[in-house]
Design a protein around this motif. Structure first.
Motif, PDB file in Angstrom:
ATOM      1  N   GLY A  22     -13.795 -20.200   4.575  1.00  0.00           N
ATOM      2  CA  GLY A  22     -12.354 -19.863   4.617  1.00  0.00           C
ATOM      3  C   GLY A  22     -11.928 -18.517   4.701  1.00  0.00           C
ATOM      4  O   GLY A  22     -10.858 -18.173   5.081  1.00  0.00           O
ATOM      5  N   ASN A  23     -12.645 -17.786   4.381  1.00  0.00           N
ATOM      6  CA  ASN A  23     -12.445 -16.061   4.563  1.00  0.00           C
ATOM      7  C   ASN A  23     -12.461 -15.722   5.880  1.00  0.00           C
ATOM      8  O   ASN A  23     -13.242 -16.097   6.697  1.00  0.00           O
ATOM      9  CB  ASN A  23     -13.600 -15.206   3.584  1.00  0.00           C
ATOM     10  N   LEU A  24     -11.669 -14.791   6.074  1.00  0.00           N
ATOM     11  CA  LEU A  24     -11.690 -13.858   7.409  1.00  0.00           C
ATOM     12  C   LEU A  24     -12.428 -12.430   7.170  1.00  0.00           C
ATOM     13  O   LEU A  24     -11.621 -11.719   6.382  1.00  0.00           O
ATOM     14  CB  LEU A  24     -10.439 -13.803   7.944  1.00  0.00           C
ATOM     15  N   GLU A  25     -13.327 -12.118   7.635  1.00  0.00           N
ATOM     16  CA  GLU A  25     -14.078 -10.856   7.439  1.00  0.00           C
ATOM     17  C   GLU A  25     -14.025  -9.883   8.846  1.00  0.00           C
ATOM     18  O   GLU A  25     -14.210 -10.301   9.827  1.00  0.00           O
ATOM     19  CB  GLU A  25     -15.724 -10.935   6.776  1.00  0.00           C
ATOM     20  N   GLY A  26     -13.707  -8.795   8.484  1.00  0.00           N
ATOM     21  CA  GLY A  26     -13.868  -7.963   9.656  1.00  0.00           C
ATOM     22  C   GLY A  26     -13.518  -6.386   9.097  1.00  0.00           C
ATOM     23  O   GLY A  26     -13.593  -5.817   8.051  1.00  0.00           O
ATOM     24  N   THR A  27     -13.007  -5.729  10.126  1.00  0.00           N
ATOM     25  CA  THR A  27     -12.652  -4.163   9.983  1.00  0.00           C
ATOM     26  C   THR A  27     -11.139  -3.849  10.531  1.00  0.00           C
ATOM     27  O   THR A  27     -10.738  -4.268  11.655  1.00  0.00           O
ATOM     28  CB  THR A  27     -13.527  -3.166  10.876  1.00  0.00           C
TER      29      THR A  27
ATOM     30  N   ASN B 115     -14.867 -18.023  16.973  1.00  0.00           N
ATOM     31  CA  ASN B 115     -14.981 -17.833  15.823  1.00  0.00           C
ATOM     32  C   ASN B 115     -14.457 -16.440  15.262  1.00  0.00           C
ATOM     33  O   ASN B 115     -14.579 -16.013  14.087  1.00  0.00           O
ATOM     34  CB  ASN B 115     -16.658 -17.832  15.230  1.00  0.00           C
ATOM     35  N   LYS B 116     -13.888 -15.755  16.402  1.00  0.00           N
ATOM     36  CA  LYS B 116     -13.135 -14.345  15.989  1.00  0.00           C
ATOM     37  C   LYS B 116     -11.731 -14.618  15.940  1.00  0.00           C
ATOM     38  O   LYS B 116     -10.971 -15.445  16.841  1.00  0.00           O
ATOM     39  CB  LYS B 116     -13.817 -13.330  17.025  1.00  0.00           C
TER      40      LYS B 116
ATOM     41  N   ILE C 167      -8.212  -7.949   0.982  1.00  0.00           N
ATOM     42  CA  ILE C 167      -8.981  -6.979   0.193  1.00  0.00           C
ATOM     43  C   ILE C 167      -9.711  -6.253   0.759  1.00  0.00           C
ATOM     44  O   ILE C 167     -10.655  -6.376   1.788  1.00  0.00           O
ATOM     45  CB  ILE C 167      -9.970  -7.939  -0.987  1.00  0.00           C
ATOM     46  N   SER C 168     -10.145  -4.885   0.373  1.00  0.00           N
ATOM     47  CA  SER C 168     -10.715  -3.892   0.843  1.00  0.00           C
ATOM     48  C   SER C 168     -12.241  -4.281   0.440  1.00  0.00           C
ATOM     49  O   SER C 168     -12.618  -4.465  -0.797  1.00  0.00           O
ATOM     50  CB  SER C 168     -10.479  -2.281   0.353  1.00  0.00           C
TER      51      SER C 168
ATOM     52  N   VAL D  72      -8.900 -13.446   2.113  1.00  0.00           N
ATOM     53  CA  VAL D  72      -9.276 -14.431   1.027  1.00  0.00           C
ATOM     54  C   VAL D  72      -8.107 -15.825   0.665  1.00  0.00           C
ATOM     55  O   VAL D  72      -7.200 -15.057   0.345  1.00  0.00           O
ATOM     56  CB  VAL D  72      -9.840 -13.917  -0.199  1.00  0.00           C
ATOM     57  N   PRO D  73      -8.660 -16.779   0.866  1.00  0.00           N
ATOM     58  CA  PRO D  73      -7.482 -17.771   0.412  1.00  0.00           C
ATOM     59  C   PRO D  73      -7.070 -17.708  -0.894  1.00  0.00           C
ATOM     60  O   PRO D  73      -7.748 -17.515  -1.737  1.00  0.00           O
ATOM     61  CB  PRO D  73      -8.106 -19.158   0.755  1.00  0.00           C
TER      62      PRO D  73
END
Length: 104
Positions: A13-18, A94-95, A47-48, A31-32
């Motif tokens: 469920g997290n979305l990670e990126g830059t 997925n992006k 969150i960083s 983060v949910p």
């Protein structure tokens, strides 16, 4: 409108990126919010990934024009002040991207 982040949807469920602005490039994760107890509390924490610093929050919203769900985010740090944006679908399923939503 400018894309200020590119994110990948994770199975948890997290979305990670830059996050990338003119002055800042930082790895982030949405983060949910598992501790959400009230309707007005955010659905996500931003969150960083570099230092664990909380940069902002996100709320699930529904578009009045299309009826589609999206995430409205507010980011804040001394380096860039406050930035508002919306998480939108990217070219790949997925992006996702954060589109800058400048205050009117």
């Amino acid at each position: 409108m400018a894309t200020i982040a590119t994110l990948t949807q994770k199975a948890d469920g997290n979305l990670e990126g830059t996050l990338a602005t003119l002055n800042v490039t930082a790895p982030i994760v949405l983060v949910p919010n598992a501790r959400k107890a009230k309707d007005n509390e955010p659905d996500y924490r931003v969150i960083s990934r570099k230092n664990g610093f909380e940069l902002g929050a996100g709320w699930n919203r529904i578009s009045k024009t299309t009826g589609e769900e999206y995430i409205s985010v507010s980011l804040s740090a001394p380096e860039f002040g406050t930035i508002y944006g919306n998480v939108a679908p990217g070219e790949d399923p997925n992006k996702k991207v954060i589109i800058w939503n400048p205050a009117s």
